[in-house]
Scaffold this motif. Structure first.
Motif, mmCIF file in Angstrom:
data_model
loop_
_atom_site.group_PDB
_atom_site.id
_atom_site.type_symbol
_atom_site.label_atom_id
_atom_site.label_comp_id
_atom_site.label_asym_id
_atom_site.label_seq_id
_atom_site.Cartn_x
_atom_site.Cartn_y
_atom_site.Cartn_z
ATOM 1 N N SER A 85 -18.127 2.655 -57.757
ATOM 2 C CA SER A 85 -18.141 1.237 -57.934
ATOM 3 C C SER A 85 -17.331 0.967 -59.402
ATOM 4 O O SER A 85 -17.739 1.700 -60.956
ATOM 5 N N PRO A 86 -16.206 -0.268 -59.591
ATOM 6 C CA PRO A 86 -16.401 -0.654 -60.863
ATOM 7 C C PRO A 86 -17.138 -0.538 -61.867
ATOM 8 O O PRO A 86 -17.254 -0.159 -63.249
ATOM 9 N N ASP A 87 -18.266 -1.543 -61.607
ATOM 10 C CA ASP A 87 -19.525 -1.425 -62.650
ATOM 11 C C ASP A 87 -19.854 -0.408 -63.427
ATOM 12 O O ASP A 87 -20.691 -0.687 -64.186
ATOM 13 N N TYR A 88 -19.434 0.329 -62.480
ATOM 14 C CA TYR A 88 -20.479 2.255 -62.472
ATOM 15 C C TYR A 88 -19.603 3.033 -63.238
ATOM 16 O O TYR A 88 -19.146 3.906 -63.865
ATOM 17 N N ALA A 89 -17.316 2.333 -63.319
ATOM 18 C CA ALA A 89 -16.800 3.072 -63.814
ATOM 19 C C ALA A 89 -16.379 2.608 -65.020
ATOM 20 O O ALA A 89 -16.778 2.818 -65.823
ATOM 21 N N TYR A 90 -15.085 2.089 -65.121
ATOM 22 C CA TYR A 90 -14.361 1.521 -65.962
ATOM 23 C C TYR A 90 -13.818 0.302 -65.795
ATOM 24 O O TYR A 90 -13.664 -0.910 -66.382
ATOM 25 N N GLY A 91 -15.279 -0.489 -64.584
ATOM 26 C CA GLY A 91 -15.024 -2.418 -65.339
ATOM 27 C C GLY A 91 -13.659 -2.842 -64.644
ATOM 28 O O GLY A 91 -12.783 -2.343 -64.084
ATOM 29 N N GLN A 92 -13.869 -4.399 -64.847
ATOM 30 C CA GLN A 92 -13.143 -4.772 -64.321
ATOM 31 C C GLN A 92 -11.162 -4.633 -65.069
ATOM 32 O O GLN A 92 -9.992 -4.763 -64.522
ATOM 33 N N GLN A 93 -12.058 -4.222 -66.543
ATOM 34 C CA GLN A 93 -10.663 -3.804 -67.017
ATOM 35 C C GLN A 93 -9.583 -3.034 -66.845
ATOM 36 O O GLN A 93 -8.241 -2.509 -66.838
ATOM 37 N N GLY A 94 -10.268 -1.906 -66.487
ATOM 38 C CA GLY A 94 -9.807 -0.521 -66.567
ATOM 39 C C GLY A 94 -9.896 -0.118 -67.631
ATOM 40 O O GLY A 94 -10.242 -0.288 -68.290
ATOM 41 N N CYS A 95 -9.003 1.449 -67.150
ATOM 42 C CA CYS A 95 -8.641 2.087 -69.054
ATOM 43 C C CYS A 95 -6.689 2.587 -68.748
ATOM 44 O O CYS A 95 -6.566 3.262 -68.522
ATOM 45 N N PRO A 96 -6.261 1.236 -69.485
ATOM 46 C CA PRO A 96 -5.292 1.911 -69.261
ATOM 47 C C PRO A 96 -4.498 2.692 -69.640
ATOM 48 O O PRO A 96 -4.602 2.950 -71.158
ATOM 49 N N PRO A 97 -3.284 2.998 -69.884
ATOM 50 C CA PRO A 97 -2.573 2.907 -68.812
ATOM 51 C C PRO A 97 -2.804 4.305 -67.055
ATOM 52 O O PRO A 97 -2.907 3.850 -66.212
ATOM 53 N N ASP A 98 -4.295 4.742 -66.914
ATOM 54 C CA ASP A 98 -4.608 5.319 -66.380
ATOM 55 C C ASP A 98 -5.487 5.471 -65.020
ATOM 56 O O ASP A 98 -5.253 5.075 -64.358
ATOM 57 N N ILE A 99 -6.173 3.557 -65.269
ATOM 58 C CA ILE A 99 -7.065 3.451 -64.600
ATOM 59 C C ILE A 99 -7.152 1.982 -64.215
ATOM 60 O O ILE A 99 -7.092 1.312 -65.955
ATOM 61 N N PRO A 100 -6.670 1.456 -63.191
ATOM 62 C CA PRO A 100 -6.734 0.055 -63.175
ATOM 63 C C PRO A 100 -7.580 -0.828 -62.693
ATOM 64 O O PRO A 100 -8.429 -0.014 -62.689
ATOM 65 N N PRO A 101 -7.359 -1.565 -63.618
ATOM 66 C CA PRO A 101 -8.730 -3.014 -62.914
ATOM 67 C C PRO A 101 -9.333 -2.586 -61.897
ATOM 68 O O PRO A 101 -8.931 -2.169 -60.859
ATOM 69 N N ASN A 102 -10.941 -2.845 -61.956
ATOM 70 C CA ASN A 102 -11.541 -2.508 -60.686
ATOM 71 C C ASN A 102 -11.330 -1.645 -59.617
ATOM 72 O O ASN A 102 -10.499 -1.717 -58.761
ATOM 73 N N THR A 103 -11.300 -0.898 -59.934
ATOM 74 C CA THR A 103 -10.413 0.562 -59.465
ATOM 75 C C THR A 103 -12.541 1.231 -59.561
ATOM 76 O O THR A 103 -13.052 1.737 -59.928
ATOM 77 N N ARG A 104 -12.429 1.816 -58.109
ATOM 78 C CA ARG A 104 -13.481 2.208 -57.620
ATOM 79 C C ARG A 104 -13.348 4.443 -57.773
ATOM 80 O O ARG A 104 -11.913 4.839 -57.499
ATOM 81 N N VAL A 105 -14.043 4.846 -58.793
ATOM 82 C CA VAL A 105 -14.208 6.243 -58.734
ATOM 83 C C VAL A 105 -15.115 7.371 -58.496
ATOM 84 O O VAL A 105 -15.346 6.848 -57.887
ATOM 85 N N MET A 106 -14.335 8.846 -57.910
ATOM 86 C CA MET A 106 -14.726 9.882 -57.862
ATOM 87 C C MET A 106 -15.458 10.801 -58.423
ATOM 88 O O MET A 106 -14.118 11.114 -59.064
ATOM 89 N N PHE A 107 -16.387 11.490 -59.099
ATOM 90 C CA PHE A 107 -16.523 12.811 -59.689
ATOM 91 C C PHE A 107 -17.393 13.731 -59.535
ATOM 92 O O PHE A 107 -17.475 13.292 -58.544
ATOM 93 N N GLU A 108 -16.521 14.862 -58.874
ATOM 94 C CA GLU A 108 -16.541 15.964 -59.184
ATOM 95 C C GLU A 108 -17.540 16.959 -59.678
ATOM 96 O O GLU A 108 -17.219 16.903 -61.349
ATOM 97 N N VAL A 109 -18.842 17.200 -59.975
ATOM 98 C CA VAL A 109 -20.077 17.430 -61.197
ATOM 99 C C VAL A 109 -20.095 18.707 -60.952
ATOM 100 O O VAL A 109 -20.996 18.859 -59.983
ATOM 101 N N GLU A 110 -19.967 19.903 -61.525
ATOM 102 C CA GLU A 110 -21.372 21.180 -61.617
ATOM 103 C C GLU A 110 -21.813 20.715 -62.941
ATOM 104 O O GLU A 110 -21.443 20.681 -64.317
ATOM 105 N N LEU A 111 -23.156 20.897 -62.922
ATOM 106 C CA LEU A 111 -25.009 20.733 -63.757
ATOM 107 C C LEU A 111 -24.455 22.177 -64.782
ATOM 108 O O LEU A 111 -25.343 22.631 -64.089
ATOM 109 N N LEU A 112 -23.897 22.762 -65.635
ATOM 110 C CA LEU A 112 -23.704 24.151 -66.016
ATOM 111 C C LEU A 112 -25.533 24.613 -67.100
ATOM 112 O O LEU A 112 -26.093 25.802 -66.204
ATOM 113 N N ASP A 113 -25.976 23.651 -68.045
ATOM 114 C CA ASP A 113 -26.820 23.462 -68.320
ATOM 115 C C ASP A 113 -27.636 22.264 -69.265
ATOM 116 O O ASP A 113 -26.531 21.252 -69.283
ATOM 117 N N PHE A 114 -28.775 22.423 -68.990
ATOM 118 C CA PHE A 114 -29.025 20.665 -70.154
ATOM 119 C C PHE A 114 -30.222 21.028 -70.490
ATOM 120 O O PHE A 114 -31.329 22.137 -70.049
#
Length: 242
Positions: free
Chosen positions: A58-87
């Protein structure tokens, strides 16, 4: 620190707005410094090495109310596909090196051994990636931690067991850096802990061979061969010497 593959998508979009580099020299990234997206920090901390995951933020866990112009609009849900190779968990190691010297000396032994092993783990990772100078520095940090005075023979044995591995790592790293005199010095320090360690004898032999000190090289390699007579690397090095 961790290495990850990731792609970030806006909701209902097929093309990613960001993705990690797929280069072979992918570096370790530190959660909270290199990776700062709140949801991604939490998601990565829940994963195991080698795991693949898909996170919806949700925006609270991503880029918030402001978004990240120009790529991320305000209040936007995002999805991340992640592979953890090493830790590699560096929290305790970082905390140790932030302590003043007198508190480092009184750090509990078992925790100090764990910190040294973490630093050696970082060194091994960097060595495998070909970052030899950085690997050498991590191994030296581990050796510094193990330079404490033991309070008993049991503690001395525990420290020596950890120190032996680090000294062997430093010896081969200096060989790869084409600095055989340093490789020999660390190999000989390893032999002071375990005079019948075949790896240490082999590294010392390799270093002497590089420095064209052929008699010393033969002495080290023959001693290594006596301990491991069927070791192909040792036998091949003796053939090279001959």
């Amino acid at each position: 620190g961790c290495t990850v593959n990731y792609c970030g998508y806006l909701e209902f979009w097929e093309e990613p707005f960001c993705q990690s580099s797929y280069s072979k020299s992918r570096r370790l990234m530190k959660i909270g410094e290199d990776i700062t997206l709140f949801g991604l920090e939490i998601g990565l901390m829940s994963m195991r090495k080698g795991e693949l995951a898909r996170f919806f933020f949700s925006p609270d866990y991503a880029y918030g109310q402001q978004g990240c112009p120009p790529d991320i609009p305000p209040n936007t849900r995002v999805m991340f596909e992640v592979e953890l190779l090493d830790f590699l968990d560096s929290a305790e190691s970082d905390a140790f090196f932030e302590l003043p010297a007198e508190l480092q000396d009184s750090f509990p032994l078992q925790k100090a051994l764990k910190v040294a092993e973490t630093e050696r783990g970082f060194g091994n990772y960097l060595y495998c990636k070909g970052s030899l100078e950085d690997a050498k520095d991590r191994y030296k940090r581990a050796l510094f931690i193990l330079g404490r005075s033991p309070s008993s023979e049991t503690e001395q044995c525990q420290i020596d067991a950890s120190k032996l591995l680090v000294l062997l790592n430093l010896s081969i790293t200096y060989l790869k850096l084409e600095r055989p005199a340093r490789a020999l010095a660390y190999g000989e320090k390893a032999l002071k802990i375990d005079q019948r360690n075949a790896k240490a004898l082999f590294r010392c032999g390799q270093a002497c061979l590089c420095m064209k000190e052929y008699e010393k090289a033969r002495d080290f390699l023959v001693r290594a061969q006596q301990i491991q007579p069927f070791n192909h690397d040792i036998n091949n090095e003796l053939k090279k010497l001959a």
